[in-house]
Design an enzyme around this catalytic site. Structure first.
Site, short mmCIF file in Angstrom:
data_model
loop_
_atom_site.label_atom_id
_atom_site.label_comp_id
_atom_site.label_asym_id
_atom_site.label_seq_id
_atom_site.Cartn_x
_atom_site.Cartn_y
_atom_site.Cartn_z
N HIS A 144 0.87 -1.15 0.02
CA HIS A 144 -0.12 -0.02 -0.02
C HIS A 144 0.99 1.21 0.04
O HIS A 144 1.91 1.36 0.67
CB HIS A 144 -1.03 -0.03 1.09
CG HIS A 144 -0.51 -0.38 2.48
ND1 HIS A 144 -1.10 -0.27 3.61
CD2 HIS A 144 0.92 -0.55 2.76
CE1 HIS A 144 -0.54 -0.57 4.76
NE2 HIS A 144 0.87 -0.90 4.32
N ASN A 145 0.34 2.14 -0.80
CA ASN A 145 1.07 3.53 -0.83
C ASN A 145 2.35 3.67 -1.41
O ASN A 145 3.04 4.62 -1.12
CB ASN A 145 0.89 4.12 0.79
CG ASN A 145 -0.51 4.47 1.14
OD1 ASN A 145 -1.08 3.57 1.52
ND2 ASN A 145 -0.92 5.49 0.89
#
Lengths: 359, 359, 359
Positions: C241-242
């Site tokens: 994520h991210n």
């Protein structure tokens, strides 16, 4: 993304049981990070390292812990900001509701037991004798093999495969593409070929486990491969036959655990760690990223490297390795000084004897 | 699990061609491990390390090799206990029979050639020109691309993807989620962008190969990616374009083999090993877990580490690394002794010259 | 494989804008490697290391760069032979055309927006609000989640999963089994259990990205996981994520990138590399295979090892490690020489003091 209508800070304070420092009638419509937030957002400061970003943030309000200071706007203050953040995110992003029932394109065996509150998505397959508990959600292309059981409130994301007889507890989440219950990797070489050892055991996943995308958990040869309550497993992890993982452990992406190893409770296996077969990793142990375990790890121990060493020792040796050029230089100089001294004293240089050789 | 009716030890002795030491009329209803077995089970002692567990086992009978002694119950004795165990497991857990025919929800191209004895499961897709041989089983969601060929008695587990033109031999088993024949990873940078090199070759999987869950085997750029007869591949393995793996090799979970490398016959690549591109690993070589190959490995060689070294050398260096603190201490002490000697003889200390520097 | 009718060398020269040295009426029917080519094939010599194979090749014609000499047949000469090879392969192996339209067995939500020129294959699922642009091809079993968007000319191979809200640019290729947009791996431990942090962000894949088979790219907690224009990702890669990956980077098989790390533009992450969370890898950096990053990497830096070091330093230390047995031998000998000298001078040996210990 975000809730159109939004919430007042007063409402948020009440829901999160937070103390509000600021105007309770102010409305925010979404949650954002400190950098991305605008006046219509609530941002959060949990890790004090981001205090600077917080001070510069344009957020309309801040969720923060007891000690955070210097926030440029209203503050929702709470003793446990991380838990409050979870509630805040769920408030603005409620999980999509699934209508109970079986999609007409799904293929469900006549003798499968599907709870009337369960939702089976398009083109899912539920085989003979499988059991789906209350409020279970089976998404598109998910495969629930013969006699497999899925406990209440569990979610199978698209394209999950649960092979025959696999059992899942309650509130288990399995992400897209995970395969639970494929055959373990077991063969006996008979002098000519590797003969397959039938893998006739099962897999038992306890309550509140989460399994990442495209992860594989093999069935046991005999008995069960077991993942205990509350353990979280990331993407592309390999868990071999007859492995047992204790409660509340964390298994990060691309970890591989070989056959019959026992991972304790509250263990952390960081990314790309490899665990050889038949090992024991004690409760609360931490294995740093990319480490390779060839021996047991004691409870609470923190190890690193391949083969893994206690982390402080590994770091010290890493630093000493850096000094190898200097060590060799100093050794060469000492040899020259010896030569000079020996010359001074009229001594011959060292004789080389076979026993000297350290190899 | 287990067969309800069970078998008498006499029947088992006959089927397994084992010598029975004990009551031939005694009935057992399942196979279990030494620890888990009760009086109704037959357990097995193959690895002598488990002799202690065997002595304490409650099993109703034991399958064992010629030398095993001290077993607390009837013994089925055989020269090759591992092969007998395979027969025993198949006896109690016969593979589920698949009814021949194409499930009405499967999508099979009109010009695909599906043998009448083959079984195609629900929601499988078989594209134009594909060939499924006698007794092939294609499970739910499996995808057989255009012109792909699957040899007799092979099994495609749920959600396997065989891309266009891939060829599988006989008795091949492909586990859930494996992808055979996706494009190789090939690009040419033209100064602006990476331009895709069309991957127009194929994949050839020979007889008796087994391919693990979510493993990926890419098609060749030109020619074929090849896995030869009897080789067993575990889960989450990556085999790149134009790789060739010899007969009867073992490729453990999460191994990655880069483009055009040649792996010999009877090779073992342990878990998480990486093989760089265009290398040759000789017949019978063994590469220990997590090793990274950047050079060829000779036939029969056993290597470990990244980059990999001969395993004995790698272990010795690992041990010597442990001594680095002691080495530095001894070196410092030698330097002090030199200083004292030089003082004694009225000699000045060493001059530092640039050439001394080992860097 | 190959085009039955074939092309004359004159036609090829014109299409490839190459200079022909040889008979323009000669016909070739396929492309092959130097070793595999026969008189009916055109082969190619791009890497001068293969000059010997070229000299011995039976190919009917050769594609080659300006400097290649000694080729035993007609030559299609061009300044950029790699780009010409791409055109040549496409000429003989044109990508299969897909008929526009939605297969009757696909399940497409009434409010999904499918361009009339898009092709949706058998048993694909396109959920509510999803958007498929012009000429998009969605193969069998692919899943396009609610509100996901796929830009023009993109291809989803069989069994790809795009979770809700994921956005793909133009000409993106996603290979079989890849999962884009599963939840990031984020939890907050509350003293009792790991509580799931809702992952409510998205994934943004820009134009001309290629994503390998069974690769996983997680959605962001908040904001977006981003893969920028022209980046190529191999099989079984994990992107957490991210993460943000810059333009025109190369991510080889089985790489893992942990949460929130920033990979620059034109970076190469070789096979099985691991990148810890919250790191920055500068533009043009190269990380060699199996390396583990625990710190930032500067732009243009080339690193190797776990933890990673500059590659020249890593190689030097690797060589010095090899010398450890010799270092220990030399140190032991120096100690013996010291003893002899000390004896000669009537000096006692070294006293061991605690402060000597280097630990």
């Amino acid at each position: 993304m975000g809730n159109r209508a939004g919430f007042t800070l007063g409402e948020l304070a009440e829901t999160l049981r937070a103390t509000l420092e600021g105007d309770p009638t102010r409305i925010v419509t979404g949650v954002e990070t400190l950098d991305a937030a605008g006046p219509e957002h609530v941002a959060f400061l949990i890790d004090p390292r981001y205090a600077k970003s917080a001070a510069a943030s344009r957020a309309g309000a801040f969720l923060a812990g007891p000690d955070a200071a210097g926030l440029p706007g209203p503050v929702l203050r709470t003793a446990k900001p991380q838990q409050a953040l979870i509630r805040l995110l769920l408030l603005f992003h409620p999980p999509p509701a699934a209508a109970p029932g079986v999609d007409p394109t799904a293929v469900v065996a006549a003798d499968a037991r599907v709870d009337p509150t369960a939702a089976v998505g398009p083109l899912a397959v539920v085989e003979s004798g499988a059991v789906l508990g209350p409020r279970v959600r089976v998404h598109a292309f998910a495969f629930v093999g013969a006699r497999a059981e899925v406990g209440e409130d569990s979610v199978l994301h698209p394209r999950v495969v649960l092979c025959a007889g696999v059992r899942l507890g309650r509130r288990v989440i399995v992400h897209a593409g995970a395969v639970v219950g494929a055959d373990g990797f077991g063969y006996a070489f008979d002098g000519e070929a590797h003969r397959k050892i039938p893998q006739v055991g099962g897999v038992l996943i306890e309550d509140d486990v989460e399994i990442g995308a495209n992860t594989t958990i093999d069935r046991a040869t005999l008995g069960n491969t077991v993942v205990r309550r509350g353990t979280k497993i990331d993407n592309l992890v390999q868990i071999a036959h007859n492995v047992e993982i204790g409660e509340h452990s964390i298994v990060v992406a691309q970890v591989g655990i070989a056959g019959s190893s026992r991972i304790g409770r509250g263990v952390i296996l960081a990314g790309q760690v490899g665990v050889a077969d038949h090992l024991t990793v004690g409760d609360g142990a931490v294995v740093l990223a990319q480490s390779g375990l060839a021996r047991d790890v004691a409870p609470g121990e923190k190890v690193f490297g391949t083969p893994a060493r206690p982390v402080l020792r590994a770091k010290r040796l890493f630093t000493l390795e850096e000094q190898l050029p200097e060590i060799v230089r100093r050794l060469r100089q000492a040899e020259r000084r010896l030569e000079r001294l020996e010359g001074q004293l009229g001594l011959a240089g060292p004789e080389r004897t076979k026993g000297d050789d350290a190899r």
